[in-house]
Design a protein around this motif. Structure first.
Motif, PDB file in Angstrom:
ATOM      1  N   PHE A 134       0.839  -1.209   0.000  1.00 29.93           N
ATOM      2  CA  PHE A 134       0.000   0.000   0.000  1.00 29.93           C
ATOM      3  C   PHE A 134       0.872   1.257   0.000  1.00 29.93           C
ATOM      4  O   PHE A 134       0.641   2.187  -0.774  1.00 29.93           O
ATOM      5  CB  PHE A 134      -0.929  -0.021   1.234  1.00 29.93           C
ATOM      6  CG  PHE A 134      -1.862   1.158   1.273  1.00 29.93           C
ATOM      7  CD1 PHE A 134      -3.059   1.131   0.559  1.00 29.93           C
ATOM      8  CD2 PHE A 134      -1.547   2.299   2.005  1.00 29.93           C
ATOM      9  CE1 PHE A 134      -3.920   2.230   0.579  1.00 29.93           C
ATOM     10  CE2 PHE A 134      -2.397   3.393   2.032  1.00 29.93           C
ATOM     11  CZ  PHE A 134      -3.593   3.364   1.315  1.00 29.93           C
ATOM     12  N   HIS A 174       1.591   6.722  -6.585  1.00 28.45           N
ATOM     13  CA  HIS A 174       0.422   7.576  -6.850  1.00 28.45           C
ATOM     14  C   HIS A 174       0.813   9.051  -6.688  1.00 28.45           C
ATOM     15  O   HIS A 174       0.537   9.881  -7.544  1.00 28.45           O
ATOM     16  CB  HIS A 174      -0.687   7.200  -5.863  1.00 28.45           C
ATOM     17  CG  HIS A 174      -2.010   7.860  -6.088  1.00 28.45           C
ATOM     18  ND1 HIS A 174      -2.795   7.593  -7.185  1.00 28.45           N
ATOM     19  CD2 HIS A 174      -2.701   8.779  -5.364  1.00 28.45           C
ATOM     20  CE1 HIS A 174      -3.898   8.313  -7.106  1.00 28.45           C
ATOM     21  NE2 HIS A 174      -3.866   9.054  -6.019  1.00 28.45           N
ATOM     22  N   LEU A 175       1.496   9.332  -5.589  1.00 31.53           N
ATOM     23  CA  LEU A 175       1.879  10.730  -5.317  1.00 31.53           C
ATOM     24  C   LEU A 175       2.845  11.264  -6.370  1.00 31.53           C
ATOM     25  O   LEU A 175       2.699  12.396  -6.830  1.00 31.53           O
ATOM     26  CB  LEU A 175       2.494  10.842  -3.916  1.00 31.53           C
ATOM     27  CG  LEU A 175       1.468  10.953  -2.795  1.00 31.53           C
ATOM     28  CD1 LEU A 175       2.157  10.983  -1.441  1.00 31.53           C
ATOM     29  CD2 LEU A 175       0.607  12.200  -2.947  1.00 31.53           C
ATOM     30  N   VAL A 219       0.817  11.946  -9.591  1.00 30.62           N
ATOM     31  CA  VAL A 219      -0.022  13.153  -9.531  1.00 30.62           C
ATOM     32  C   VAL A 219       0.841  14.421  -9.451  1.00 30.62           C
ATOM     33  O   VAL A 219       0.455  15.482  -9.905  1.00 30.62           O
ATOM     34  CB  VAL A 219      -1.066  13.130  -8.387  1.00 30.62           C
ATOM     35  CG1 VAL A 219      -1.971  11.938  -8.510  1.00 30.62           C
ATOM     36  CG2 VAL A 219      -0.437  13.176  -7.027  1.00 30.62           C
ATOM     37  N   TYR A 265       1.742  15.005 -13.155  1.00 31.67           N
ATOM     38  CA  TYR A 265       0.554  15.486 -13.876  1.00 31.67           C
ATOM     39  C   TYR A 265       0.143  16.878 -13.382  1.00 31.67           C
ATOM     40  O   TYR A 265      -0.028  17.808 -14.172  1.00 31.67           O
ATOM     41  CB  TYR A 265      -0.581  14.471 -13.686  1.00 31.67           C
ATOM     42  CG  TYR A 265      -1.882  14.882 -14.335  1.00 31.67           C
ATOM     43  CD1 TYR A 265      -1.982  14.957 -15.723  1.00 31.67           C
ATOM     44  CD2 TYR A 265      -3.007  15.203 -13.572  1.00 31.67           C
ATOM     45  CE1 TYR A 265      -3.169  15.354 -16.329  1.00 31.67           C
ATOM     46  CE2 TYR A 265      -4.196  15.585 -14.170  1.00 31.67           C
ATOM     47  CZ  TYR A 265      -4.263  15.653 -15.543  1.00 31.67           C
ATOM     48  OH  TYR A 265      -5.438  16.055 -16.133  1.00 31.67           O
ATOM     49  N   ALA A 306      -1.557   7.423 -12.276  1.00 32.58           N
ATOM     50  CA  ALA A 306      -2.286   7.999 -11.135  1.00 32.58           C
ATOM     51  C   ALA A 306      -3.645   7.311 -10.982  1.00 32.58           C
ATOM     52  O   ALA A 306      -4.050   6.953  -9.869  1.00 32.58           O
ATOM     53  CB  ALA A 306      -2.463   9.501 -11.324  1.00 32.58           C
ATOM     54  N   GLY A 324      -4.591   4.805  -8.065  1.00 35.92           N
ATOM     55  CA  GLY A 324      -5.742   5.293  -7.293  1.00 35.92           C
ATOM     56  C   GLY A 324      -6.790   4.205  -7.143  1.00 35.92           C
ATOM     57  O   GLY A 324      -7.363   4.021  -6.059  1.00 35.92           O
ATOM     58  N   VAL A 345      -8.856   0.988   0.865  1.00 34.53           N
ATOM     59  CA  VAL A 345      -9.224   1.842   2.003  1.00 34.53           C
ATOM     60  C   VAL A 345     -10.708   2.211   2.084  1.00 34.53           C
ATOM     61  O   VAL A 345     -11.142   2.769   3.082  1.00 34.53           O
ATOM     62  CB  VAL A 345      -8.397   3.162   2.039  1.00 34.53           C
ATOM     63  CG1 VAL A 345      -6.923   2.876   2.231  1.00 34.53           C
ATOM     64  CG2 VAL A 345      -8.625   4.007   0.798  1.00 34.53           C
ATOM     65  N   LYS A 398     -13.502  12.533  -4.976  1.00 36.11           N
ATOM     66  CA  LYS A 398     -12.122  12.615  -5.464  1.00 36.11           C
ATOM     67  C   LYS A 398     -11.882  11.595  -6.578  1.00 36.11           C
ATOM     68  O   LYS A 398     -11.327  11.917  -7.621  1.00 36.11           O
ATOM     69  CB  LYS A 398     -11.156  12.374  -4.301  1.00 36.11           C
ATOM     70  CG  LYS A 398      -9.712  12.162  -4.701  1.00 36.11           C
ATOM     71  CD  LYS A 398      -8.954  11.660  -3.488  1.00 36.11           C
ATOM     72  CE  LYS A 398      -7.554  11.189  -3.747  1.00 36.11           C
ATOM     73  NZ  LYS A 398      -7.030  10.950  -5.031  1.00 36.11           N
ATOM     74  N   LEU A 418     -10.767  12.782 -15.218  1.00 35.40           N
ATOM     75  CA  LEU A 418      -9.537  13.296 -15.847  1.00 35.40           C
ATOM     76  C   LEU A 418      -8.836  12.192 -16.635  1.00 35.40           C
ATOM     77  O   LEU A 418      -8.322  12.426 -17.728  1.00 35.40           O
ATOM     78  CB  LEU A 418      -8.582  13.851 -14.783  1.00 35.40           C
ATOM     79  CG  LEU A 418      -8.995  15.152 -14.114  1.00 35.40           C
ATOM     80  CD1 LEU A 418      -7.985  15.542 -13.043  1.00 35.40           C
ATOM     81  CD2 LEU A 418      -9.120  16.268 -15.140  1.00 35.40           C
ATOM     82  N   ILE A 471      -9.146  18.030  -6.077  1.00 39.80           N
ATOM     83  CA  ILE A 471      -8.777  16.672  -5.633  1.00 39.80           C
ATOM     84  C   ILE A 471      -7.773  16.737  -4.487  1.00 39.80           C
ATOM     85  O   ILE A 471      -7.862  15.983  -3.518  1.00 39.80           O
ATOM     86  CB  ILE A 471      -8.186  15.856  -6.819  1.00 39.80           C
ATOM     87  CG1 ILE A 471      -9.278  15.487  -7.815  1.00 39.80           C
ATOM     88  CG2 ILE A 471      -7.498  14.598  -6.318  1.00 39.80           C
ATOM     89  CD1 ILE A 471      -8.764  14.832  -9.080  1.00 39.80           C
ATOM     90  N   SER A 498      -8.362  15.198  -0.926  1.00 37.36           N
ATOM     91  CA  SER A 498      -7.502  14.129  -0.409  1.00 37.36           C
ATOM     92  C   SER A 498      -6.976  14.460   0.988  1.00 37.36           C
ATOM     93  O   SER A 498      -6.537  13.570   1.708  1.00 37.36           O
ATOM     94  CB  SER A 498      -6.355  13.834  -1.376  1.00 37.36           C
ATOM     95  OG  SER A 498      -5.444  14.905  -1.379  1.00 37.36           O
ATOM     96  N   HIS A 517      -9.786  12.943   5.442  1.00 38.97           N
ATOM     97  CA  HIS A 517      -9.323  12.240   6.648  1.00 38.97           C
ATOM     98  C   HIS A 517      -9.903  12.824   7.939  1.00 38.97           C
ATOM     99  O   HIS A 517      -9.716  12.253   9.004  1.00 38.97           O
ATOM    100  CB  HIS A 517      -7.797  12.265   6.712  1.00 38.97           C
ATOM    101  CG  HIS A 517      -7.156  11.428   5.643  1.00 38.97           C
ATOM    102  ND1 HIS A 517      -7.235  10.065   5.597  1.00 38.97           N
ATOM    103  CD2 HIS A 517      -6.458  11.784   4.530  1.00 38.97           C
ATOM    104  CE1 HIS A 517      -6.603   9.604   4.548  1.00 38.97           C
ATOM    105  NE2 HIS A 517      -6.128  10.622   3.868  1.00 38.97           N
TER     106      HIS A 517
END
Ligand code: HEM
Length: 138
Positions: free
Chosen positions: A3, A10-11, A14, A17, A62, A66, A73, A92, A99, A129, A133, A137
């Motif tokens: 994970f 992922h980070l 993005v 992009y 991404a 994602g 999660v 999100k 996109l 987004i 993100s 939380h």
């Protein structure tokens, strides 16, 4: 562990992009102020040649990462319906997938968007987004 690795990928994706969208919307469009139309087109094209090699694949990475993250999660939907986290994450994911589909159509299938043709819409989506993100939380 997987994970964390996927989330880091992922980070980075993005980051590339979103970084391009920030550069394009905040700085590249200023080229017009110093050069005429023809020169501007040439300068932009020389930049876009490299952008096309890196940015669209990053967007696909991404979205793919994602989708993996969300599968890990999202969790069960309780009797009270969606939690704040699930609601914001869904919005999100919706914007991100939008996109992804838009970018894929444009770059790989050569289908141009009918409306909102410029990069302002993706830019606005990415900013939204990023806020989602973080606030999901809470
Ligand atoms: C280009 C579009 C996207 C951008 C700019 C983006 C941005 C981000 C950012 C900045 C984070 C880091 C959150 C943090 O740790 O602080 C994140 C995490 C995440 N993203 Fe994306 N994302 C995009 C697309 C997607 C898509 C399409 C999905 C799902 C289908 C998705 C699902 C997730 C999930 C599940 C997390 C982890 C949430 C957690 O930490 O529990 N993302 N995204």
């Amino acid at each position: 562990m997987i994970f964390i690795i996927v989330k880091t990928i992922h980070l980075f994706a993005v980051f590339i992009y979103g970084g391009f969208l920030i550069t394009d919307n905040l700085f590249l469009n200023k080229i017009k102020r110093s050069f005429n139309e023809e020169e501007h087109t040439k300068i932009r094209e020389s930049f876009m040649m490299y952008v096309r090699k890196v940015v669209p694949p990053s967007l696909l990475v991404a979205v793919a990462t994602g989708l993996y993250l969300i599968s890990q999660v999202f969790g069960e939907i309780g009797e009270d319906g969606l939690t704040t986290f699930q609601t914001l994450l869904s919005i999100k994911a919706f914007l991100g997938i939008w996109l992804g589909i838009r970018g894929f159509n444009q770059v790989y299938l050569k289908i141009q968007p009918l409306v909102f043709k410029s990069h302002i819409l993706p830019f606005a989506f990415v900013i939204t987004i990023i806020f989602l993100s973080q606030f999901m939380h809470i």
